[in-house]
Design a protein around this motif. Sequence first.
Motif, PDB file in Angstrom:
ATOM      1  N   ASN A 137      32.046  53.722  43.870  1.00 46.69           N
ATOM      2  CA  ASN A 137      31.374  53.047  42.754  1.00 46.69           C
ATOM      3  C   ASN A 137      32.188  51.867  42.233  1.00 46.69           C
ATOM      4  N   ALA A 138      33.493  52.069  42.119  1.00 50.23           N
ATOM      5  CA  ALA A 138      34.348  50.983  41.614  1.00 50.23           C
ATOM      6  C   ALA A 138      34.283  49.790  42.571  1.00 50.23           C
ATOM      7  N   ASP A 139      34.246  50.066  43.871  1.00 45.35           N
ATOM      8  CA  ASP A 139      34.126  48.972  44.853  1.00 45.35           C
ATOM      9  C   ASP A 139      32.810  48.229  44.660  1.00 45.35           C
ATOM     10  N   ASP A 140      31.751  49.001  44.432  1.00 43.66           N
ATOM     11  CA  ASP A 140      30.437  48.374  44.202  1.00 43.66           C
ATOM     12  C   ASP A 140      30.481  47.476  42.963  1.00 43.66           C
ATOM     13  N   HIS A 141      31.142  47.945  41.909  1.00 41.84           N
ATOM     14  CA  HIS A 141      31.220  47.139  40.681  1.00 41.84           C
ATOM     15  C   HIS A 141      31.885  45.796  40.972  1.00 41.84           C
ATOM     16  N   LEU A 142      32.967  45.831  41.771  1.00 45.44           N
ATOM     17  CA  LEU A 142      33.673  44.577  42.078  1.00 45.44           C
ATOM     18  C   LEU A 142      32.806  43.649  42.922  1.00 45.44           C
ATOM     19  N   PHE A 143      32.077  44.247  43.859  1.00 43.65           N
ATOM     20  CA  PHE A 143      31.162  43.442  44.689  1.00 43.65           C
ATOM     21  C   PHE A 143      30.142  42.740  43.786  1.00 43.65           C
ATOM     22  N   LEU A 144      29.549  43.527  42.879  1.00 40.30           N
ATOM     23  CA  LEU A 144      28.512  42.974  41.992  1.00 40.30           C
ATOM     24  C   LEU A 144      29.081  41.873  41.098  1.00 40.30           C
ATOM     25  N   GLN A 145      30.291  42.113  40.598  1.00 43.63           N
ATOM     26  CA  GLN A 145      30.901  41.094  39.726  1.00 43.63           C
ATOM     27  C   GLN A 145      31.150  39.802  40.504  1.00 43.63           C
ATOM     28  N   SER A 146      31.653  39.944  41.738  1.00 45.57           N
ATOM     29  CA  SER A 146      31.956  38.728  42.502  1.00 45.57           C
ATOM     30  C   SER A 146      30.680  37.959  42.838  1.00 45.57           C
ATOM     31  N   VAL A 147      29.605  38.683  43.165  1.00 45.74           N
ATOM     32  CA  VAL A 147      28.334  37.999  43.467  1.00 45.74           C
ATOM     33  C   VAL A 147      27.823  37.287  42.205  1.00 45.74           C
TER      34      VAL A 147
END
Length: 644
Positions: free
Chosen positions: A74-84
């Motif tokens: 989940n934390a990885d997903d959050h970072l992906f979403l933030q970068s996009v």
Amino acid sequence: MKGTLTEKILKKHLVDGKLAPGVEISIKIDQTLTQDATGTMAYLEFLNFGLEKIATKLSVSYVDHNTLQAGFENADDHLFLQSVAEKFGIYFSKPGNGICHQVHSERFAKPGDTLIGSDSHTPTAGGVGMLAIGVGGLEVASALAGYPYSLICPEVIGIKLKGKLKPWVSAKDIILTVLKKYTVKGGVNRVFEYFGDGVKALSVPERATITNMGAELGATTSIFPSDAVTQKFLKSFGRLKDYRAFSADKKAQYKEIFEIDLAKLEPLAAVPHSPDAVKTVKELKGIKVGQVIIGSCTNSSYKDLMTTALALKGKTVSKDVSFVVAPGSKTILNAMIKNGALSYFIEAGARIVESACGPCIGMGQAPASGSVSVRTFNRNFQGRSGTANASIYLTSVETAVACAVYGEFTDPAKLGKYPAVVSPLKFPSDDSLVIKPLPAAQAKKVKIVMGPNIKPLPEGKPLADALSGKVLIKTGDNITTDDIMPAGAKILPLRSNVPEISKYVFNKIDAGFYNRAVKENGGFIIGGDNYGQGSSREHAALAPMHLGVKAVITKSFARIHKANLINFGLLPLCFTNPKDYDKINPGDRLELLDVSGCLRAGKNILMKVNGTLDIKLFTQLSEREKDIIMEGGKINYIRKNLKK
Ligand code: MIC
Ligand code: SF4
């Protein structure tokens, strides 16, 4: 639909088609929202188009579903979403900021504008007079890329509210009344529009409770006018500039009108396991309750939380109840800290959890085996809470508090004088968990961050002319997308990994499905009426597609799921004669011939069952949808158009 709010907004945004109920139209989309559990797919899809920036006026990416970080996923997903978000000019609402729909109403929703969101409760913003529609992630990705959104032009149902609610009866009881009448399948391709003198007495959050749970009708959306109440609400969040008065004509033409005399309503509850199984609280009197939760995008506004806090003041929660509160947004939590009301919860024995979806999507707080849980949420599908044999009841906050205090179903009027809640004239604005779009030069430099759990999207294949295989499963009516692709703390972290999440397709109702699908190299799904109701999760189409499902054959489909199937190249077919459903069994061998020919010519498709029996199937698709299916899904279709 002449003179309705719906017609006015559709007219202003119409790009293609005629405003006649039942036909496909395309509209311009002003705003989009995504949440993390559907957002990672939506943005992977958007990245596929290879564009440099978004084309909408305003887009927001929320993190509110997968906030339990039991592993890295989940934390990885959050970072992906933030970068996009940072790269493409999208607002980013960090975990802890609140539930997407609550925050969107507070900060971004604009009367008269259009919004699509990759979450079925996007219509919450209809409380602010916005035409807000829940869709699959790929529709959001397309809108971000500047494509109009296509939908069936809806019929408009008028819900006339008359008079005023009695104390201890609230907006939740209004929407439960509508659900009791129209049921979970009564809203397909319809908009529910609220009008009448009873509207004035409802605050925006109360209106939002109603439009939110309108999703459970299967409706396209629900909407309220924008009036002095809306103006006050927007002003309290420092957004007076977004206000515009907006109402239906006096002589607006509705397909039908359902009149509700608010003074006659009484406290209601949806009983297990469907939001339309509505009973009065009186009928349930005395049922023992083990857990009570206040929260979710339906009922966690300032009014909801303050009513709860004031009703609890000086009382203690029953020793046999676990009482949980999940505030809808950080702004509201903060307001309750500042005015001291949070301590009423603490003193009464509440467990305060993060401002997020949490227990509503099975992220924690699963109830005890066989117990009764009373929740202020919008869905009580079996197993969604994380405990298959628990009984989940959906009520207003008023009824929920009464259950918490007395440990059993009790008329909330027993709590005493109804608390008068006055909303603050101004909420403190706090941007500490919101990242605004970056200046272009800075945005360009942002690198997209992708953790190891984020896997590429499966590729769709062009439609084959003949489809054959076995019936992998036969379901009954009203199958939800929670049945098809369960959520909860264990499975939700796999939302960015289609091969992995596919192992759980139908897992809760048929544990053998995955192995059978792999062994048979795909096959067919047979469903009853209203197949795919509920959530907008694309995974309920993507994962079966990954497992080689060739087509889904049902009596009828829910709106969002049907669109998701089409978007991923899976044929949604219906029985010409619904009785033919009874003639098919799991394991039967099906053969569909000349599929694309029949599709193009608009003819019924002939299906052979076990080489002998012939059954006729039909599908209702626009020419655009036929093209998408032929190409093997919308990504291939858009890629082809972009090349042109
Ligand atoms: C839900 O309430 O079921 C969800 C979780 O918010 C879904 C979205 C999802 O499955 O991620 C929805 O309502 O669309
Ligand atoms: Fe979140 Fe529940 Fe609302 Fe879905 S219904 S957005 S899971 S709070």
